[in-house]
Design a protein around this motif. Structure first.
Motif, PDB file in Angstrom:
ATOM      1  N   ILE A   1       0.880  -1.161   0.000  1.00 44.26           N
ATOM      2  CA  ILE A   1       0.000   0.000   0.000  1.00 44.26           C
ATOM      3  C   ILE A   1       0.917   1.209   0.000  1.00 44.26           C
ATOM      4  O   ILE A   1       1.786   1.331   0.867  1.00 44.26           O
ATOM      5  N   THR A   2       0.769   2.091  -0.986  1.00 43.54           N
ATOM      6  CA  THR A   2       1.607   3.290  -1.028  1.00 43.54           C
ATOM      7  C   THR A   2       0.730   4.535  -1.040  1.00 43.54           C
ATOM      8  O   THR A   2      -0.425   4.495  -1.470  1.00 43.54           O
ATOM      9  N   LEU A   3       1.301   5.623  -0.551  1.00 45.91           N
ATOM     10  CA  LEU A   3       0.645   6.923  -0.589  1.00 45.91           C
ATOM     11  C   LEU A   3       1.622   7.896  -1.221  1.00 45.91           C
ATOM     12  O   LEU A   3       2.702   8.134  -0.680  1.00 45.91           O
ATOM     13  N   LYS A   4       1.249   8.425  -2.372  1.00 45.91           N
ATOM     14  CA  LYS A   4       2.090   9.392  -3.059  1.00 45.91           C
ATOM     15  C   LYS A   4       1.180  10.355  -3.810  1.00 45.91           C
ATOM     16  O   LYS A   4       0.211   9.935  -4.449  1.00 45.91           O
ATOM     17  N   ASP A   5       1.508  11.630  -3.732  1.00 50.02           N
ATOM     18  CA  ASP A   5       0.719  12.667  -4.411  1.00 50.02           C
ATOM     19  C   ASP A   5      -0.762  12.567  -4.068  1.00 50.02           C
ATOM     20  O   ASP A   5      -1.638  12.710  -4.925  1.00 50.02           O
ATOM     21  N   ASN A   6      -1.046  12.295  -2.794  1.00 51.08           N
ATOM     22  CA  ASN A   6      -2.419  12.198  -2.282  1.00 51.08           C
ATOM     23  C   ASN A   6      -3.258  11.115  -2.952  1.00 51.08           C
ATOM     24  O   ASN A   6      -4.472  11.234  -3.030  1.00 51.08           O
TER      25      ASN A   6
ATOM     26  N   SER B   1      -3.478   0.837  11.564  1.00 49.63           N
ATOM     27  CA  SER B   1      -3.369  -0.363  10.726  1.00 49.63           C
ATOM     28  C   SER B   1      -4.558  -1.285  10.955  1.00 49.63           C
ATOM     29  O   SER B   1      -5.095  -1.872  10.005  1.00 49.63           O
ATOM     30  N   ALA B   2      -4.979  -1.423  12.212  1.00 45.49           N
ATOM     31  CA  ALA B   2      -6.170  -2.224  12.516  1.00 45.49           C
ATOM     32  C   ALA B   2      -7.405  -1.617  11.853  1.00 45.49           C
ATOM     33  O   ALA B   2      -8.272  -2.346  11.342  1.00 45.49           O
ATOM     34  N   ASN B   3      -7.470  -0.287  11.827  1.00 42.37           N
ATOM     35  CA  ASN B   3      -8.586   0.390  11.162  1.00 42.37           C
ATOM     36  C   ASN B   3      -8.575   0.109   9.656  1.00 42.37           C
ATOM     37  O   ASN B   3      -9.632  -0.090   9.050  1.00 42.37           O
ATOM     38  N   ILE B   4      -7.390   0.112   9.054  1.00 43.93           N
ATOM     39  CA  ILE B   4      -7.279  -0.220   7.631  1.00 43.93           C
ATOM     40  C   ILE B   4      -7.833  -1.623   7.403  1.00 43.93           C
ATOM     41  O   ILE B   4      -8.614  -1.848   6.473  1.00 43.93           O
ATOM     42  N   LYS B   5      -7.441  -2.567   8.244  1.00 45.77           N
ATOM     43  CA  LYS B   5      -7.896  -3.959   8.112  1.00 45.77           C
ATOM     44  C   LYS B   5      -9.420  -4.037   8.201  1.00 45.77           C
ATOM     45  O   LYS B   5     -10.065  -4.719   7.402  1.00 45.77           O
TER      46      LYS B   5
ATOM     47  N   GLN C   1      -8.153   7.688   4.479  1.00 52.18           N
ATOM     48  CA  GLN C   1      -7.794   8.451   5.675  1.00 52.18           C
ATOM     49  C   GLN C   1      -6.917   7.634   6.621  1.00 52.18           C
ATOM     50  O   GLN C   1      -5.948   8.147   7.176  1.00 52.18           O
ATOM     51  N   ASN C   2      -7.237   6.362   6.787  1.00 55.74           N
ATOM     52  CA  ASN C   2      -6.428   5.516   7.670  1.00 55.74           C
ATOM     53  C   ASN C   2      -5.018   5.309   7.120  1.00 55.74           C
ATOM     54  O   ASN C   2      -4.045   5.316   7.878  1.00 55.74           O
ATOM     55  N   VAL C   3      -4.886   5.131   5.814  1.00 60.04           N
ATOM     56  CA  VAL C   3      -3.549   5.018   5.210  1.00 60.04           C
ATOM     57  C   VAL C   3      -2.792   6.333   5.393  1.00 60.04           C
ATOM     58  O   VAL C   3      -1.608   6.346   5.746  1.00 60.04           O
ATOM     59  N   HIS C   4      -3.484   7.436   5.192  1.00 66.25           N
ATOM     60  CA  HIS C   4      -2.880   8.758   5.390  1.00 66.25           C
ATOM     61  C   HIS C   4      -2.422   8.916   6.840  1.00 66.25           C
ATOM     62  O   HIS C   4      -1.321   9.424   7.108  1.00 66.25           O
ATOM     63  N   ASP C   5      -3.235   8.458   7.793  1.00 65.48           N
ATOM     64  CA  ASP C   5      -2.878   8.551   9.207  1.00 65.48           C
ATOM     65  C   ASP C   5      -1.611   7.751   9.516  1.00 65.48           C
ATOM     66  O   ASP C   5      -0.746   8.214  10.259  1.00 65.48           O
ATOM     67  N   VAL C   6      -1.506   6.540   8.953  1.00 64.70           N
ATOM     68  CA  VAL C   6      -0.305   5.728   9.153  1.00 64.70           C
ATOM     69  C   VAL C   6       0.915   6.478   8.619  1.00 64.70           C
ATOM     70  O   VAL C   6       1.963   6.536   9.259  1.00 64.70           O
ATOM     71  N   SER C   7       0.762   7.071   7.451  1.00 61.84           N
ATOM     72  CA  SER C   7       1.859   7.814   6.839  1.00 61.84           C
ATOM     73  C   SER C   7       2.277   8.998   7.714  1.00 61.84           C
ATOM     74  O   SER C   7       3.471   9.216   7.955  1.00 61.84           O
TER      75      SER C   7
END
Length: 174
Positions: free
Chosen positions: A31-36, A136-140, A78-84
């Motif tokens: 899972i990647t986050l780049k350029d929103n 991460s649990a929220n993502i799951k 949002q959860n991935v963004h939070d992890v980042s």
């Protein structure tokens, strides 16, 4: 506190903060986050992209979704963004700990003072690590809901595993 472990932790946190492409590698992909844009990578499957508005594209094709699915996709993003963000904050804390340790050494502070500063930084890192595990649990949780409600999302439904969430939580107990 053992300074070798602290220095290793600081180096790791500094390396994390230096990366400009947060990447959460999983057993079956990443899972990647780049350029929103959150991008889901699964071997043998086209990449899926999710933006903050909950739009989903797979292989550059916009997927039709209903409002409930959009809401879940927005939560996933949002959860991935939070992890980042938490990872970046951990990097800053780690770098700050390194600077503080160096300054303490140069200023000739006592071992007790140095240990107190290192302990305070370690406490901050521990709290951030716990937050990252919860995110991460929220993502799951959201991933499981999306897999159940959106057929096109099913190939990406095993990126965040319960094993990785449990492992993260267990690591924070030690």
């Amino acid at each position: 506190m053992k300074y070798q472990r602290t220095i290793l932790l600081l180096a790791l946190c500094t390396a994390i903060s230096a990366c400009d492409i947060p990447d959460t590698s999983m057993e079956d992909g990443a899972i990647t986050l780049k350029d929103n844009i959150v991008t889901l990578h699964v071997s043998g499957t086209p990449d899926a992209a999710i933006n903050a508005n909950g739009d989903l594209e797979i292989a550059d094709k916009v997927i039709t979704i209903n409002p409930a699915q959009r809401g879940l996709l927005m939560l996933y993003y949002q959860n991935v963004h939070d992890v980042s963000q938490t990872g970046k904050e951990m990097g800053k804390v780690g770098a700050g700990m390194g600077v503080k340790a160096l300054a303490n050494k140069v200023q000739g502070k006592s071992k007790t003072d140095q240990d107190q500063d290192a302990s305070a930084g370690a406490d901050q890192l521990s709290k951030l690590s716990q937050k990252m595990c919860q995110d991460s649990a929220n993502i799951k949780t959201v991933q499981d809901q999306l897999s159940a409600q959106l057929a096109e999302f099913k190939p990406y439904g095993n990126l965040m595993t319960q094993k990785s969430v449990t492992s993260c939580q267990n690591d924070n107990k030690n």
